[in-house]
Design a protein around this motif. Structure first.
Motif, PDB file in Angstrom:
ATOM      1  N   GLY A 103       0.842  -1.193   0.000  1.00  0.00           N
ATOM      2  CA  GLY A 103       0.000   0.000   0.000  1.00  0.00           C
ATOM      3  C   GLY A 103       0.874   1.238   0.000  1.00  0.00           C
ATOM      4  N   LEU A 104       0.527   2.211  -0.821  1.00  0.00           N
ATOM      5  CA  LEU A 104       1.290   3.457  -0.903  1.00  0.00           C
ATOM      6  C   LEU A 104       0.429   4.601  -0.379  1.00  0.00           C
ATOM      7  CD1 LEU A 104       2.697   3.098  -4.550  1.00  0.00           C
ATOM      8  CD2 LEU A 104       3.594   2.097  -2.425  1.00  0.00           C
ATOM      9  N   GLY A 105       1.019   5.443   0.428  1.00  0.00           N
ATOM     10  CA  GLY A 105       0.304   6.594   0.968  1.00  0.00           C
ATOM     11  C   GLY A 105       1.060   7.872   0.674  1.00  0.00           C
ATOM     12  N   ALA A 106       0.330   8.928   0.332  1.00  0.00           N
ATOM     13  CA  ALA A 106       0.932  10.234   0.091  1.00  0.00           C
ATOM     14  C   ALA A 106       0.025  11.307   0.665  1.00  0.00           C
ATOM     15  CB  ALA A 106       1.150  10.463  -1.406  1.00  0.00           C
ATOM     16  N   SER A 122      -2.772   0.858  -4.150  1.00  0.00           N
ATOM     17  CA  SER A 122      -2.302  -0.499  -3.861  1.00  0.00           C
ATOM     18  C   SER A 122      -1.616  -1.063  -5.096  1.00  0.00           C
ATOM     19  CB  SER A 122      -3.475  -1.401  -3.448  1.00  0.00           C
ATOM     20  OG  SER A 122      -4.455  -1.449  -4.471  1.00  0.00           O
ATOM     21  N   ILE A 123      -0.503  -1.756  -4.879  1.00  0.00           N
ATOM     22  CA  ILE A 123       0.274  -2.334  -5.981  1.00  0.00           C
ATOM     23  C   ILE A 123       0.725  -3.740  -5.592  1.00  0.00           C
ATOM     24  CG2 ILE A 123       1.114  -0.076  -6.779  1.00  0.00           C
ATOM     25  CD1 ILE A 123       3.797  -0.746  -5.380  1.00  0.00           C
ATOM     26  N   ASP A 124       1.212  -4.473  -6.552  1.00  0.00           N
ATOM     27  CA  ASP A 124       1.788  -5.790  -6.274  1.00  0.00           C
ATOM     28  C   ASP A 124       3.131  -5.608  -5.575  1.00  0.00           C
ATOM     29  OD1 ASP A 124      -0.320  -7.142  -7.501  1.00  0.00           O
ATOM     30  OD2 ASP A 124       0.629  -7.051  -9.475  1.00  0.00           O
ATOM     31  N   PHE A 125       3.348  -6.393  -4.531  1.00  0.00           N
ATOM     32  CA  PHE A 125       4.620  -6.334  -3.809  1.00  0.00           C
ATOM     33  C   PHE A 125       5.657  -7.174  -4.549  1.00  0.00           C
ATOM     34  CE2 PHE A 125       7.236  -8.005  -0.111  1.00  0.00           C
ATOM     35  CZ  PHE A 125       8.011  -6.857  -0.033  1.00  0.00           C
ATOM     36  N   VAL A 197      13.381  11.506   6.653  1.00  0.00           N
ATOM     37  CA  VAL A 197      12.900  11.914   7.981  1.00  0.00           C
ATOM     38  C   VAL A 197      12.653  10.679   8.832  1.00  0.00           C
ATOM     39  CG1 VAL A 197      11.845  14.071   7.215  1.00  0.00           C
ATOM     40  CG2 VAL A 197      10.499  11.957   7.152  1.00  0.00           C
ATOM     41  N   PRO A 198      12.692  10.821  10.163  1.00  0.00           N
ATOM     42  CA  PRO A 198      12.356   9.691  11.038  1.00  0.00           C
ATOM     43  C   PRO A 198      10.900   9.283  10.838  1.00  0.00           C
ATOM     44  CG  PRO A 198      13.447  11.457  12.265  1.00  0.00           C
ATOM     45  CD  PRO A 198      13.102  12.013  10.926  1.00  0.00           C
ATOM     46  N   ARG A 199      10.579   8.057  11.195  1.00  0.00           N
ATOM     47  CA  ARG A 199       9.209   7.556  11.025  1.00  0.00           C
ATOM     48  C   ARG A 199       8.197   8.394  11.791  1.00  0.00           C
ATOM     49  NH1 ARG A 199       7.497   1.443  10.369  1.00  0.00           N
ATOM     50  NH2 ARG A 199       8.204   2.081   8.313  1.00  0.00           N
ATOM     51  N   GLN A 200       8.618   8.969  12.955  1.00  0.00           N
ATOM     52  CA  GLN A 200       7.686   9.780  13.732  1.00  0.00           C
ATOM     53  C   GLN A 200       7.170  10.972  12.931  1.00  0.00           C
ATOM     54  OE1 GLN A 200      10.752   8.669  14.593  1.00  0.00           O
ATOM     55  NE2 GLN A 200      11.111   8.937  16.778  1.00  0.00           N
ATOM     56  N   CYS A 201       7.977  11.456  11.987  1.00  0.00           N
ATOM     57  CA  CYS A 201       7.585  12.611  11.170  1.00  0.00           C
ATOM     58  C   CYS A 201       6.741  12.196   9.972  1.00  0.00           C
ATOM     59  CB  CYS A 201       8.832  13.352  10.672  1.00  0.00           C
ATOM     60  SG  CYS A 201       9.935  13.901  11.983  1.00  0.00           S
ATOM     61  N   ASN A 202       6.553  10.905   9.815  1.00  0.00           N
ATOM     62  CA  ASN A 202       5.889  10.399   8.616  1.00  0.00           C
ATOM     63  C   ASN A 202       4.605   9.632   8.954  1.00  0.00           C
ATOM     64  OD1 ASN A 202       6.392  10.647   5.829  1.00  0.00           O
ATOM     65  ND2 ASN A 202       6.997   8.512   5.653  1.00  0.00           N
ATOM     66  N   ALA A 203       4.045   9.918  10.120  1.00  0.00           N
ATOM     67  CA  ALA A 203       2.924   9.128  10.630  1.00  0.00           C
ATOM     68  C   ALA A 203       1.689   9.188   9.729  1.00  0.00           C
ATOM     69  CB  ALA A 203       2.568   9.580  12.041  1.00  0.00           C
ATOM     70  N   SER A 204       1.378  10.366   9.194  1.00  0.00           N
ATOM     71  CA  SER A 204       0.175  10.500   8.356  1.00  0.00           C
ATOM     72  C   SER A 204       0.292   9.647   7.099  1.00  0.00           C
ATOM     73  CB  SER A 204      -0.033  11.970   7.969  1.00  0.00           C
ATOM     74  OG  SER A 204      -0.292  12.753   9.107  1.00  0.00           O
ATOM     75  N   ALA A 205       1.450   9.712   6.451  1.00  0.00           N
ATOM     76  CA  ALA A 205       1.658   8.930   5.231  1.00  0.00           C
ATOM     77  C   ALA A 205       1.621   7.435   5.534  1.00  0.00           C
ATOM     78  CB  ALA A 205       2.992   9.307   4.578  1.00  0.00           C
ATOM     79  N   HIS A 206       2.162   7.050   6.690  1.00  0.00           N
ATOM     80  CA  HIS A 206       2.165   5.631   7.068  1.00  0.00           C
ATOM     81  C   HIS A 206       0.733   5.125   7.282  1.00  0.00           C
ATOM     82  CE1 HIS A 206       3.720   1.890   8.621  1.00  0.00           C
ATOM     83  NE2 HIS A 206       3.026   2.045   9.721  1.00  0.00           N
ATOM     84  N   SER A 207      -0.094   5.956   7.915  1.00  0.00           N
ATOM     85  CA  SER A 207      -1.498   5.583   8.137  1.00  0.00           C
ATOM     86  C   SER A 207      -2.227   5.413   6.808  1.00  0.00           C
ATOM     87  CB  SER A 207      -2.196   6.645   8.988  1.00  0.00           C
ATOM     88  OG  SER A 207      -1.633   6.715  10.277  1.00  0.00           O
ATOM     89  N   LEU A 208      -1.947   6.294   5.867  1.00  0.00           N
ATOM     90  CA  LEU A 208      -2.566   6.191   4.541  1.00  0.00           C
ATOM     91  C   LEU A 208      -2.090   4.929   3.813  1.00  0.00           C
ATOM     92  CD1 LEU A 208      -2.438   9.896   3.319  1.00  0.00           C
ATOM     93  CD2 LEU A 208      -4.499   8.541   3.678  1.00  0.00           C
ATOM     94  N   ALA A 209      -0.809   4.611   3.960  1.00  0.00           N
ATOM     95  CA  ALA A 209      -0.273   3.418   3.300  1.00  0.00           C
ATOM     96  C   ALA A 209      -0.959   2.157   3.819  1.00  0.00           C
ATOM     97  CB  ALA A 209       1.240   3.336   3.519  1.00  0.00           C
ATOM     98  N   LYS A 210      -1.203   2.094   5.124  1.00  0.00           N
ATOM     99  CA  LYS A 210      -1.910   0.944   5.693  1.00  0.00           C
ATOM    100  C   LYS A 210      -3.354   0.904   5.213  1.00  0.00           C
ATOM    101  CE  LYS A 210      -0.932   1.572  10.086  1.00  0.00           C
ATOM    102  NZ  LYS A 210      -0.850   1.286  11.551  1.00  0.00           N
ATOM    103  N   ARG A 211      -3.963   2.071   5.053  1.00  0.00           N
ATOM    104  CA  ARG A 211      -5.330   2.116   4.545  1.00  0.00           C
ATOM    105  C   ARG A 211      -5.383   1.613   3.108  1.00  0.00           C
ATOM    106  NH1 ARG A 211      -9.221   4.475   1.655  1.00  0.00           N
ATOM    107  NH2 ARG A 211     -11.191   5.099   2.637  1.00  0.00           N
ATOM    108  N   LEU A 213      -3.857  -0.742   1.797  1.00  0.00           N
ATOM    109  CA  LEU A 213      -3.873  -2.204   1.744  1.00  0.00           C
ATOM    110  C   LEU A 213      -5.298  -2.757   1.814  1.00  0.00           C
ATOM    111  CD1 LEU A 213      -0.858  -3.021   4.098  1.00  0.00           C
ATOM    112  CD2 LEU A 213      -0.971  -3.419   1.625  1.00  0.00           C
ATOM    113  N   LYS A 214      -6.235  -1.940   2.299  1.00  0.00           N
ATOM    114  CA  LYS A 214      -7.616  -2.395   2.448  1.00  0.00           C
ATOM    115  C   LYS A 214      -8.460  -2.103   1.208  1.00  0.00           C
ATOM    116  CE  LYS A 214      -7.387  -1.498   7.424  1.00  0.00           C
ATOM    117  NZ  LYS A 214      -7.958  -0.714   8.550  1.00  0.00           N
ATOM    118  N   SER A 215      -7.862  -1.482   0.209  1.00  0.00           N
ATOM    119  CA  SER A 215      -8.611  -1.145  -1.003  1.00  0.00           C
ATOM    120  C   SER A 215      -7.826  -1.580  -2.233  1.00  0.00           C
ATOM    121  CB  SER A 215      -8.880   0.365  -1.062  1.00  0.00           C
ATOM    122  OG  SER A 215      -7.662   1.082  -1.031  1.00  0.00           O
ATOM    123  N   SER A 216      -8.423  -1.448  -3.378  1.00  0.00           N
ATOM    124  CA  SER A 216      -7.739  -1.790  -4.627  1.00  0.00           C
ATOM    125  C   SER A 216      -7.687  -0.555  -5.513  1.00  0.00           C
ATOM    126  CB  SER A 216      -8.478  -2.921  -5.355  1.00  0.00           C
ATOM    127  OG  SER A 216      -9.813  -2.535  -5.652  1.00  0.00           O
TER     128      SER A 216
END
Length: 237
Positions: A103-106, A122-125, A197-211, A213-216
């Protein structure tokens, strides 16, 4: 004594806990002096030692908390807005190994920290997390280009991808094809910088990336966002 400590801990009385602990230690020290060296302790001296220990400890803690290094470290772990002339794109990838999907988030924010665009895909891994992270950078650039944003800063928590995008290192593996496409897409922007940047600075994008994975497929939201996407940004600048 333990009940006293428990009571102070429940009240959150940090300074009182420091004093009680130092008094216990000073008393224990004076007791040992009496038992093993035969030196009769002076209660006033014992209390003075306890107070000196607390003052020294708290002074050291204060300096440590407010030192330039600690302030700089705290700032480095917090998302910082871009200059008013630019927008900041935070990107990230999340992987679900069992389904072989990534899953990719931006998320794109302005200088006030306001979200102006959010996007998932969402893309093929392909078996390499770094390739997925590079694809996230590419996705973020594509989203910005579609929104006609030409002066941007791209932030990723993958240092290798940031270095490759900035031509700081070279790589001949499969990830290079994605990096080459990123380099080619730079021409679509007047100004573009890539930063790690550290992961703490990238929390919003990480949440979107996980989301993602739940869609196509892919979805881009601009200015107006569904409730479940808005809640991903709660607590994040």
């Amino acid at each position: 004594m333990l009940s006293t400590m428990h009571s102070l801990m429940r009240k959150g009385a940090k300074s009182e806990i420091d004093y009680v602990a130092s008094i216990w230690w000073a008393t224990w020290y004076a007791r040992n002096k009496l038992l093993f060296e035969g030196k009769k302790p002076d209660p006033r001296e014992t209390m003075a030692k306890a107070k000196a220990i607390v003052v020294a400890y708290q002074s050291m803690q204060f300096k440590e908390q407010d030192s330039p290094r600690s302030i700089k470290e705290k700032e480095a772990q917090r998302w910082n807005p871009p200059p008013s002339s630019k927008l900041k794109i935070n990107v990230d990838a999340a992987v679900h190994a069992e389904s072989q999907m990534a899953g990719l988030g931006a998320v794109i924010k302005n200088s006030q920290g306001q979200v102006v665009v959010a996007a998932v895909k969402s893309i093929d891994f392909q078996g390499d997390v770094s390739i997925a992270e590079a694809k996230a950078v590419q996705w973020g650039m594509e989203v910005a280009s579609k929104a006609s944003f030409t002066n941007v800063i791209v932030e990723t928590d993958c240092s290798m991808v940031a270095d490759l995008a900035n031509n700081k290192v070279s790589n001949k593996t499969e990830i290079w094809w994605t990096i080459a496409e990123i380099q080619s897409s730079r021409q679509d922007f007047q100004s573009i910088d890539f930063q790690h940047v550290p992961r703490q600075c990238n929390a919003s994008a990480h949440s979107l990336a996980k989301r993602a994975l739940k869609s196509s497929g892919s979805v881009i939201w601009q200015d107006e966002f569904p409730a479940d996407v808005l809640c991903l940004f709660d607590g994040f600048i």
